[in-house]
Structures are given as structure tokens and as C-alpha cells.
Write a protein that holds these residues in place. Structure first.
Motif, PDB file in Angstrom:
ATOM      1  N   ASP A  11      92.510 -33.446 -27.666  1.00  0.00           N
ATOM      2  CA  ASP A  11      92.758 -34.026 -26.349  1.00  0.00           C
ATOM      3  C   ASP A  11      93.972 -33.408 -25.664  1.00  0.00           C
ATOM      4  O   ASP A  11      94.208 -33.644 -24.489  1.00  0.00           O
ATOM      5  CB  ASP A  11      92.894 -35.553 -26.426  1.00  0.00           C
ATOM      6  N   SER A  34      87.370 -31.921 -25.304  1.00  0.00           N
ATOM      7  CA  SER A  34      88.607 -32.696 -25.343  1.00  0.00           C
ATOM      8  C   SER A  34      88.415 -34.153 -25.748  1.00  0.00           C
ATOM      9  O   SER A  34      89.386 -34.894 -25.810  1.00  0.00           O
ATOM     10  CB  SER A  34      89.293 -32.627 -23.975  1.00  0.00           C
ATOM     11  N   ARG A  35      87.182 -34.545 -26.021  1.00  0.00           N
ATOM     12  CA  ARG A  35      86.921 -35.944 -26.369  1.00  0.00           C
ATOM     13  C   ARG A  35      86.002 -36.016 -27.589  1.00  0.00           C
ATOM     14  O   ARG A  35      85.051 -35.239 -27.703  1.00  0.00           O
ATOM     15  CB  ARG A  35      86.291 -36.672 -25.190  1.00  0.00           C
ATOM     16  N   GLU A  38      82.253 -36.280 -27.010  1.00  0.00           N
ATOM     17  CA  GLU A  38      81.576 -35.034 -26.643  1.00  0.00           C
ATOM     18  C   GLU A  38      81.035 -34.313 -27.876  1.00  0.00           C
ATOM     19  O   GLU A  38      79.992 -33.658 -27.806  1.00  0.00           O
ATOM     20  CB  GLU A  38      82.523 -34.102 -25.891  1.00  0.00           C
ATOM     21  N   MET A  57      92.881 -38.847 -31.078  1.00  0.00           N
ATOM     22  CA  MET A  57      92.469 -38.527 -29.716  1.00  0.00           C
ATOM     23  C   MET A  57      92.387 -39.809 -28.900  1.00  0.00           C
ATOM     24  O   MET A  57      92.389 -40.907 -29.465  1.00  0.00           O
ATOM     25  CB  MET A  57      91.112 -37.817 -29.727  1.00  0.00           C
ATOM     26  N   ASP A  58      92.292 -39.661 -27.589  1.00  0.00           N
ATOM     27  CA  ASP A  58      92.297 -40.821 -26.698  1.00  0.00           C
ATOM     28  C   ASP A  58      91.078 -41.723 -26.852  1.00  0.00           C
ATOM     29  O   ASP A  58      91.204 -42.938 -26.911  1.00  0.00           O
ATOM     30  CB  ASP A  58      92.396 -40.376 -25.236  1.00  0.00           C
ATOM     31  N   ASP A  59      89.886 -41.147 -26.900  1.00  0.00           N
ATOM     32  CA  ASP A  59      88.682 -41.980 -26.859  1.00  0.00           C
ATOM     33  C   ASP A  59      88.258 -42.509 -28.227  1.00  0.00           C
ATOM     34  O   ASP A  59      87.787 -43.625 -28.341  1.00  0.00           O
ATOM     35  CB  ASP A  59      87.529 -41.246 -26.177  1.00  0.00           C
TER      36      ASP A  59
END
Length: 81
Positions: A11, A34-35, A38, A57-59
Motif C-alpha cells: 500500500d 496496492s490493495r 486486488e 495494508m489498509d484494506d
């Protein structure tokens, strides 16, 4: 001769860009995402030989992504670093 495929996941866009450029210079075909989500959606179409992934990571975290990949018959054979 086809190029070897690597999926990279991070990310942090600076790290993602740096790793993508370096691996491309070394002759790899690279898909950079970046996710974590994905990865799940794109791994089948890209069919990488290895996945290089950030753990935080963010998600969703890398461990969650790995668990989902392990549940998929084809994706479970792809090494994740």
C-alpha cells in the motif's frame, strides 16, 4: 522465452514503484497492486510464479490474503513472500 511473472503488493506507493522498477529491469513481468483485495481478483488472470506482499495494508492484512489464496485450488500453489 516468456518472462517470469511476479505479483507485488504494497500500500506504500513509493515502495511499490521501487520494487516494480527493479524487478522489471531484471527482466521480470510485474503486476503491482496496492490493495489486498486486488490480489484475490487478479491473481487468476495474471498467474504469477510468486507473490511479494506487504503484511500490513489498509484494506486487509497479508495473512488474510494468504488465507483466501490458500482456499483457492490454483492460487494455493503460488508461493507468497
Amino acid at each position: 522465452m516468456s518472462r517470469r511473472k511476479i505479483l507485488i503488493v504494497d500500500d506504500d506507493t513509493d515502495i511499490l514503484t521501487l520494487v516494480e522498477k527493479r524487478l522489471s529491469i531484471e527482466g521480470f513481468e510485474v503486476l503491482a497492486v496496492s490493495r489486498g483485495r486486488e490480489v484475490i481478483h487478479r491473481v487468476g488472470a495474471f498467474n504469477p510464479e510468486v507473490i511479494l506482499m506487504d503484511i500490513m495494508m489498509d484494506d486487509m492484512d497479508g495473512a488474510d490474503v494468504v488465507r483466501q489464496l490458500q482456499a483457492d485450488k490454483t492460487a494455493s500453489a503460488i508461493p507468497v513472500i
